[in-house]
Motif scaffolding. Structure first.
Motif, mmCIF file in Angstrom:
data_model
loop_
_atom_site.group_PDB
_atom_site.id
_atom_site.type_symbol
_atom_site.label_atom_id
_atom_site.label_comp_id
_atom_site.label_asym_id
_atom_site.label_seq_id
_atom_site.Cartn_x
_atom_site.Cartn_y
_atom_site.Cartn_z
ATOM 1 N N UNK A 272 0.928 -1.223 0.169
ATOM 2 C CA UNK A 272 -0.114 0.007 -0.031
ATOM 3 C C UNK A 272 0.648 1.313 0.045
ATOM 4 N N UNK A 273 2.179 1.321 0.243
ATOM 5 C CA UNK A 273 2.803 2.560 0.283
ATOM 6 C C UNK A 273 4.293 2.493 0.378
ATOM 7 N N UNK A 274 4.863 1.220 -0.003
ATOM 8 C CA UNK A 274 6.509 1.043 0.180
ATOM 9 C C UNK A 274 7.493 1.414 -0.939
ATOM 10 N N UNK A 275 6.967 1.489 -1.896
ATOM 11 C CA UNK A 275 7.993 1.955 -3.157
ATOM 12 C C UNK A 275 8.614 3.238 -3.358
ATOM 13 N N UNK A 276 9.862 3.099 -3.849
ATOM 14 C CA UNK A 276 10.494 4.350 -4.091
ATOM 15 C C UNK A 276 10.695 4.344 -5.575
ATOM 16 N N UNK A 277 10.716 5.149 -6.317
ATOM 17 C CA UNK A 277 10.768 5.402 -7.790
ATOM 18 C C UNK A 277 11.242 6.814 -8.496
ATOM 19 N N UNK A 278 11.405 6.920 -9.686
ATOM 20 C CA UNK A 278 11.700 8.127 -10.493
ATOM 21 C C UNK A 278 10.473 8.402 -11.341
ATOM 22 N N UNK A 279 10.819 9.584 -11.556
ATOM 23 C CA UNK A 279 9.557 10.306 -12.616
ATOM 24 C C UNK A 279 9.484 9.343 -13.951
ATOM 25 N N UNK A 280 10.788 8.824 -14.525
ATOM 26 C CA UNK A 280 11.089 8.203 -15.623
ATOM 27 C C UNK A 280 10.287 6.496 -15.627
#
Length: 404
Positions: A272-280
């Protein structure tokens, strides 16, 4: 990997001068101290029309936002987990009407809060089992401890579940703890934001036989080329944005107690809320949805997920339990992992009927408009997401820049 414009605004049906208003408008949020920084992407037909950054990913260190900055997705993780679940659904591994107790027996014989206090809650038996579609639509009766709007929320906090999980508890134990708490309402009778997608993540683990991070990585992230999307980053990762909270005087202050969790391997990976990412990376996910599955899901599955699944075809304004401001409620339905625009008029902000979207606790947001073939991603670092009307203002400025 960074993200850059791929087509001129005029070729994609935009007025370049009106698009420029976006940067000027949101720059003011940084210049007056409300936000530290932000990143914005606008694409049409899968081609990036506008990509901009402003401010700092880490004000104290003097590090600017750059095209490859890493952002905390928080609840923008939910659509990814929902896609993962529906991949298993397409394989015939479950039906949406199946009770989840068939895989997670701790959710058998649930109780529902009726009245009373934290010390003496009075509950009644659930009249309907929690089914898979209840998890996908947030109609399960599960809630969040940090909402601070009900006795049930307080019971979550008492059990150790506030903005973070209980120390030492893996995802299996976490779900057993959730099942031991009363539901906020009878399943299928209301809409309440909560840990439904985290339980869905555990369901994915049990059905697939692999951990949630492994399933998401091998079935979604790697096929889409989302190599920067992870459940944690190494300590000291320089691309990681800092986290901030607002101050009473309308500015902001760094919030490391919550921010440092990004540098720790999660004991209970949060679907439900764990990911880290980039705009790309997230642009690749949005493009997959815009292209109706693009090989990960069948096009009719994506169409089905982005219909309104709320009981009776109601909107969130009718069924919501309060205490949540990730979206406006009027004229908005909810599908299998996404809010869905039924009618933009009641909310007084334009977007095409059928647009689906969601946001995250650090004020991030995305939407996919199948009618206009439009995708938008906004990334920033201020908790909570309800502090400023960033999302409605994004829609005003972007839709008014369309000319075709």
């Amino acid at each position: 990997m960074s993200i850059q414009p791929e087509v001129a605004p005029e070729q994609a049906g935009f007025d370049a001068r009106r698009l420029a208003r976006l940067d000027a408008h949101f720059a003011r949020y940084v210049d007056d101290g409300r936000l530290a920084g932000w990143q914005l992407t606008v694409a049409r037909d899968g081609r990036v029309v506008h990509s901009s950054v402003y401010g700092h990913r880490d004000t104290e260190a003097g590090l600017p936002v750059e095209p490859d900055t890493l952002w905390r997705l928080y609840s923008m993780t939910k659509p990814i987990t929902s896609v993962a679940a529906m991949m298993l659904w397409e394989e015939g591994r479950f039906e949406l009407t199946d009770p989840i107790a068939g895989w997670l027996p701790e959710f058998r014989d649930m109780r529902v809060y009726q009245k009373g206090s934290v010390s003496q809650p009075f509950t009644v038996p659930a009249t309907e089992p929690i089914r898979v579609w209840h998890l996908l639509t947030h109609t399960s009766g599960l809630t969040y401890g940090f909402l601070n709007t009900s006795v049930v929320d307080a019971l979550y906090r008492k059990a150790g579940y506030d903005t973070a999980g209980k120390p030492g508890a893996d995802l299996a134990e976490t779900c057993r703890d959730y099942a031991a708490l009363p539901l906020l309402f009878q399943p299928g009778t209301a809409w309440g934001y909560g840990v439904s997608t985290d339980v869905l993540g555990r369901l994915i683990e049990v059905i697939s036989g692999v951990s949630l991070p492994e399933f998401v990585r091998t079935r979604i992230l790697e096929p889409l080329g989302m190599g920067d999307t992870t459940w944690s980053v190494r300590p000291g990762e320089p691309r990681m944005a800092a986290l901030y909270v607002p101050t009473p005087d309308g500015r902001r202050v760094r919030f490391d107690p919550m921010g440092r969790l990004a540098y720790e391997e999660p004991e209970a990976p949060s679907g439900g809320g764990g990911l880290i990412s980039t705009a790309a990376d997230y642009q690749r996910f949005m493009n997959m949805l815009l292209n109706r599955g693009a090989g990960l899901l069948g096009p009719r599955t994506v169409g089905f997920m982005t219909r309104n699944h709320l009981p009776g075809g109601a909107d969130l304004d009718t069924l919501q339990t309060g205490g949540f401001a990730e979206t406006t409620f009027e004229g908005i339905g909810f599908g299998l992992g996404f809010a869905v625009v039924r009618d933009p008029v009641p909310a007084r902000v334009w977007s095409s009927p059928g647009t689906f979207y969601w946001g995250g606790a650090a004020s991030t947001a995305f939407w996919v408009d199948p009618v206009e073939r439009l995708t938008v991603g906004f990334y920033t670092q201020l908790v909570p997401s309800s502090t400023y009307p960033l999302r409605s203002q994004l829609r005003q400025l972007i839709y008014s820049a369309l000319t075709d």
